[in-house]
Enzyme design. Structure first.
Site, PDB file in Angstrom:
ATOM      1  N   ASP A 146      31.762 -29.651  20.166  1.00 24.02           N
ATOM      2  CA  ASP A 146      32.890 -29.143  19.390  1.00 24.02           C
ATOM      3  C   ASP A 146      32.629 -27.775  18.767  1.00 24.02           C
ATOM      4  OD1 ASP A 146      34.329 -31.428  19.951  1.00 24.02           O
ATOM      5  OD2 ASP A 146      34.008 -32.367  17.995  1.00 24.02           O
ATOM      6  N   ALA A 150      31.690 -36.735   8.480  1.00 25.99           N
ATOM      7  CA  ALA A 150      31.692 -37.859   9.429  1.00 25.99           C
ATOM      8  C   ALA A 150      33.098 -38.413   9.598  1.00 25.99           C
ATOM      9  CB  ALA A 150      30.731 -38.963   8.976  1.00 25.99           C
ATOM     10  N   GLY A 151      34.073 -37.492   9.674  1.00 24.50           N
ATOM     11  CA  GLY A 151      35.471 -37.906   9.711  1.00 24.50           C
ATOM     12  C   GLY A 151      36.196 -37.633  11.007  1.00 24.50           C
ATOM     13  N   GLY A 152      35.501 -37.140  12.044  1.00 30.31           N
ATOM     14  CA  GLY A 152      36.174 -36.842  13.295  1.00 30.31           C
ATOM     15  C   GLY A 152      36.971 -35.557  13.279  1.00 30.31           C
ATOM     16  N   MET A 153      36.672 -34.650  12.328  1.00 31.29           N
ATOM     17  CA  MET A 153      37.387 -33.382  12.232  1.00 31.29           C
ATOM     18  C   MET A 153      36.470 -32.179  12.424  1.00 31.29           C
ATOM     19  SD  MET A 153      40.180 -34.153   9.224  1.00 31.29           S
ATOM     20  CE  MET A 153      41.225 -32.767   9.745  1.00 31.29           C
ATOM     21  N   SER A 212      30.286 -29.363  13.069  1.00 32.55           N
ATOM     22  CA  SER A 212      30.414 -28.305  14.072  1.00 32.55           C
ATOM     23  C   SER A 212      30.910 -27.015  13.433  1.00 32.55           C
ATOM     24  CB  SER A 212      31.378 -28.753  15.173  1.00 32.55           C
ATOM     25  OG  SER A 212      30.865 -29.874  15.872  1.00 32.55           O
ATOM     26  N   ALA A 213      31.853 -27.142  12.498  1.00 33.16           N
ATOM     27  CA  ALA A 213      32.348 -25.964  11.785  1.00 33.16           C
ATOM     28  C   ALA A 213      31.215 -25.260  11.061  1.00 33.16           C
ATOM     29  CB  ALA A 213      33.443 -26.363  10.802  1.00 33.16           C
ATOM     30  N   LYS A 253      39.459 -29.462  12.771  1.00 31.07           N
ATOM     31  CA  LYS A 253      40.279 -29.603  13.977  1.00 31.07           C
ATOM     32  C   LYS A 253      40.862 -31.003  14.027  1.00 31.07           C
ATOM     33  CE  LYS A 253      37.316 -32.406  16.347  1.00 31.07           C
ATOM     34  NZ  LYS A 253      37.614 -33.830  16.683  1.00 31.07           N
TER      35      LYS A 253
END
Length: 301
Positions: free
Chosen positions: A137, A97-100, A104-105, A10
């Protein structure tokens, strides 16, 4: 039997953050857009719970019960009175750990895969309830598309999109801890009047129209100053993307992945090429959104 589920990354096209609540969380107005970078989670019966992982940065993925995929299997099994005896194999393509929302996926993917494997028939509402327990998320990773997340981000309202939006993502040389970024947000806003978070009407209209120029004028991320404070080099990556013609540039979520909105696919290729030679990032990916949420892609017997 095995079940494989594909789950998207995301980007937050708007992330409005309120002041810290008494429970330590923050109220959010979080406009999610799922994009076509995917992890795959394959679940097979086993004698106990086991996790394996492959793909870029797989060495950074925990292979114990702290992994959201493991926690998802445990949570679903607990609700139905069974043991979470499965082998979870994660194929990573979403930056770690990239904010995407890569973790959560994996949680959403494991939840859907276990539900399918075990045939427990959990309702969509029950799956979303478990997702919300796992993390803010995770519900969006299950549903995909575009949505407004409120509360901690877990309460979702689907949003209309009028077409595809093209993005370039630049990954960084190291990760950023989401809790650390929120703590830095709290430090930077201490003593300030932090407004209640609210979705931008202009941004929602831009999504509905499929208008990249209008979207570019309205994207925002209240966590970006905190991410830049902890990782100042990201400013160079953002500048390189803008110089290459990106309509908008921003830190994705809590970072450190940076996101660049392009006018179309051809423009995205040009921005990606410039970023690859800029020396300001580790790797570059191109993806478009909206993308579907967690989807069963294979059931093998």
């Amino acid at each position: 039997m095995s079940v494989t589920v594909r789950v998207p990354a995301k980007v937050n096209v708007q992330l409005a953050v309120g002041a810290a609540r008494p429970d330590g969380f923050h109220d959010l107005a979080n406009v999610f857009l799922a994009v076509g970078l995917y992890d795959e989670v394959t679940v097979t019966p086993a004698d106990g719970l086991r996790i394996t992982c492959e793909g870029p940065d797989a060495a950074q993925v925990p292979l114990d019960r702290t992994n959201l995929a493991a926690r998802a299997a445990i949570a679903l099994a607990g609700r139905y009175g069974r043991s979470p005896d499965v082998h979870l194999h994660i194929v990573k393509d979403i930056p770690v750990a990239g904010g995407m929302a890569g973790g959560s996926a994996d949680g959403a993917g494991a939840l859907l895969a276990c539900d399918t494997l075990w045939g427990v028939g959990a309702s969509r509402e029950e799956l979303l309830d478990i997702c919300a327990e796992l993390g803010s998320d995770v519900p969006f990773s299950l549903v995909g598309g575009a949505a407004l997340g409120t509360g901690r981000g877990e309460r979702l309202t689907p949003l209309e999109t009028g077409g595809a939006f093209h993005w370039v993502f630049a990954t960084a040389a190291r990760g950023l801890s989401t809790p650390a970024v929120f703590r830095e947000f709290d430090r930077l806003t201490a003593g300030l009047d932090v407004p209640e978070p609210a979705a931008s009407r202009a941004l929602l209209d831009a999504l509905a129209k499929g208008d990249p120029d209008a979207l570019a004028a309205t994207v925002s991320n209240d966590l970006q100053p905190a991410a830049l404070s902890l990782f100042p080099e990201l400013a160079d990556t953002l500048a390189a993307g803008r110089a290459a013609g990106a309509l908008a540039s921003l830190v994705s979520g809590s970072g450190p992945t940076t996101a660049f909105l392009a006018r179309d696919g051809e423009a995205a290729e040009g921005i990606a090429g410039a970023l690859r030679t800029s020396g300001t990032c580790r790797s570059v990916r191109i993806a478009s959104g909206p993308a579907p949420g967690a989807t069963v892609v294979e059931e093998a017997r």
